[in-house]
Design an enzyme around this catalytic site. Structure first.
Site, PDB file in Angstrom:
ATOM      1  N   CYS A  95       0.801  -1.217   0.000  1.00 22.34           N
ATOM      2  CA  CYS A  95       0.000   0.000   0.000  1.00 22.34           C
ATOM      3  C   CYS A  95       0.844   1.282   0.000  1.00 22.34           C
ATOM      4  O   CYS A  95       1.418   1.621  -1.020  1.00 22.34           O
ATOM      5  CB  CYS A  95      -1.012  -0.032   1.138  1.00 22.34           C
ATOM      6  N   ARG A 129     -12.332   6.963  -1.332  1.00 23.15           N
ATOM      7  CA  ARG A 129     -11.232   6.034  -1.099  1.00 23.15           C
ATOM      8  C   ARG A 129     -11.658   4.664  -1.617  1.00 23.15           C
ATOM      9  O   ARG A 129     -12.849   4.325  -1.617  1.00 23.15           O
ATOM     10  CB  ARG A 129     -10.906   5.941   0.394  1.00 23.15           C
ATOM     11  N   HIS A 195      -3.672  -5.411   2.331  1.00 26.28           N
ATOM     12  CA  HIS A 195      -3.329  -5.532   3.756  1.00 26.28           C
ATOM     13  C   HIS A 195      -4.004  -6.781   4.308  1.00 26.28           C
ATOM     14  O   HIS A 195      -4.601  -7.557   3.595  1.00 26.28           O
ATOM     15  CB  HIS A 195      -3.901  -4.356   4.556  1.00 26.28           C
TER      16      HIS A 195
HETATM   17  N1  GLN Z   1      -1.885   6.962   2.270  1.00 26.39           N
HETATM   18  C1  GLN Z   1      -2.033   6.140   1.111  1.00 26.39           C
HETATM   19  C2  GLN Z   1      -3.381   6.301   0.443  1.00 26.39           C
HETATM   20  O1  GLN Z   1      -4.327   6.634   1.092  1.00 26.39           O
HETATM   21  C3  GLN Z   1      -1.771   4.670   1.485  1.00 26.39           C
HETATM   22  C4  GLN Z   1      -2.759   4.140   2.471  1.00 26.39           C
HETATM   23  C5  GLN Z   1      -2.399   2.781   3.027  1.00 26.39           C
HETATM   24  O2  GLN Z   1      -1.227   2.417   3.157  1.00 26.39           O
HETATM   25  N2  GLN Z   1      -3.431   2.059   3.451  1.00 26.39           N
HETATM   26  O3  GLN Z   1      -3.483   6.111  -0.748  1.00 26.39           O
END
Ligand code: GLN
Length: 240
Positions: A95, A129, A195
């Site tokens: 990620c 998101r 994850h």
């Molecule tokens: N901050 C990054 C995003 O939001 C990665 C997030 C994460 O590692 N879950 O794209």
């Protein structure tokens, strides 16, 4: 017996969703086989030895942690990581770590540098998101397998023309919610949005990474009933 030498990059900053669980799985699967396991870390301001490790690992992080990490990685670790990738060390990045393997992460107003190990760019675009359980089909040289995980990212990642994704999205959003691909895979460099942590839900993947890192073939451990149940449960959660 060989020992797997792992270097965790920025473990205290890049550990969202308990991504450090990936290290625990690598350790356990080495120890259960009688293989040694040596863990070291490199964080802000610390140099990296390209030759000293079989596997470099970085987890996910929030945008604010990525700002500090991105600048530091470009300044103190880029060359070593490139050298390590060229000699086929395994690099596994999840990620936020994955985003920093590419050229840049454009957070809308601020552009973070990446280390350029792979040809990709990440952009924070308007829109929700990308969140949810996820399943992808991937082939790490031992036949197609399904990787299960959970994704939560605001950034959208776009691979360059010659770059190969880690897998094809079966359920979920993947790199950008549009092109049906997830992650990146070049030689032994693997980036993914998944994850969970990733490896407890996919222990066959942990074993495959051990094989690639050490250049050996492993017999199945056996006795993975709990781990197999975790994989099956993650797949069910993703609707596969
Ligand atoms: N901050 C990054 C995003 O939001 C990665 C997030 C994460 O590692 N879950 O794209």
């Amino acid at each position: 017996m060989p020992a797997l030498r792992v270097c965790a990059l920025y473990p205290e900053l890049m550990n969202i969703y308990a991504d450090r669980g990936n290290i625990a799985v690598l350790r356990a699967r080495c120890e259960w086989r009688g293989l040694g396991f040596e863990l070291s870390s490199a964080s802000l301001g610390q140099p990296l030895d390209a030759e000293a490790h079989h596997l470099f690992y970085m987890g996910g992080g929030q945008d604010r942690d990525q700002v500090a990490v991105a600048q530091d990685m470009a300044a103190t670790k880029r060359d070593a990581l490139r050298k390590a990738a060229e000699r086929d060390a395994v690099v596994l990045a999840v990620c936020g770590g994955y985003q920093l393997l590419g050229h840049s992460y454009d957070m809308g107003g601020e552009e973070l540098p990446g280390v350029g190990l792979v040809d990709l760019r990440t952009v924070r675009e308007p829109g929700p998101r990308l969140i949810g359980n996820c399943a992808i089909e991937a082939d790490l040289g031992d036949g197609p397998r399904v990787i299960a995980g959970f994704e939560n990212h605001g950034g959208r990642t776009y691979l360059g023309g010659g770059e190969r994704p880690l897998g094809r999205v079966l359920r979920g959003h993947g790199n950008n919610g549009r092109d049906g691909f997830e992650g990146v895979h070049r030689r032994n460099v693997i980036g993914t949005y998944l994850h969970g942590p990733l490896l407890p839900k996919n222990v066959w993947l942990a074993d495959r990474l051990l094989e690639l890192a050490l250049g050996i073939e492993l017999e199945p451990l056996g006795g993975d009933a709990l781990e197999d149940a975790a994989h099956a449960s993650a797949l069910r959660a993703a609707g596969v």
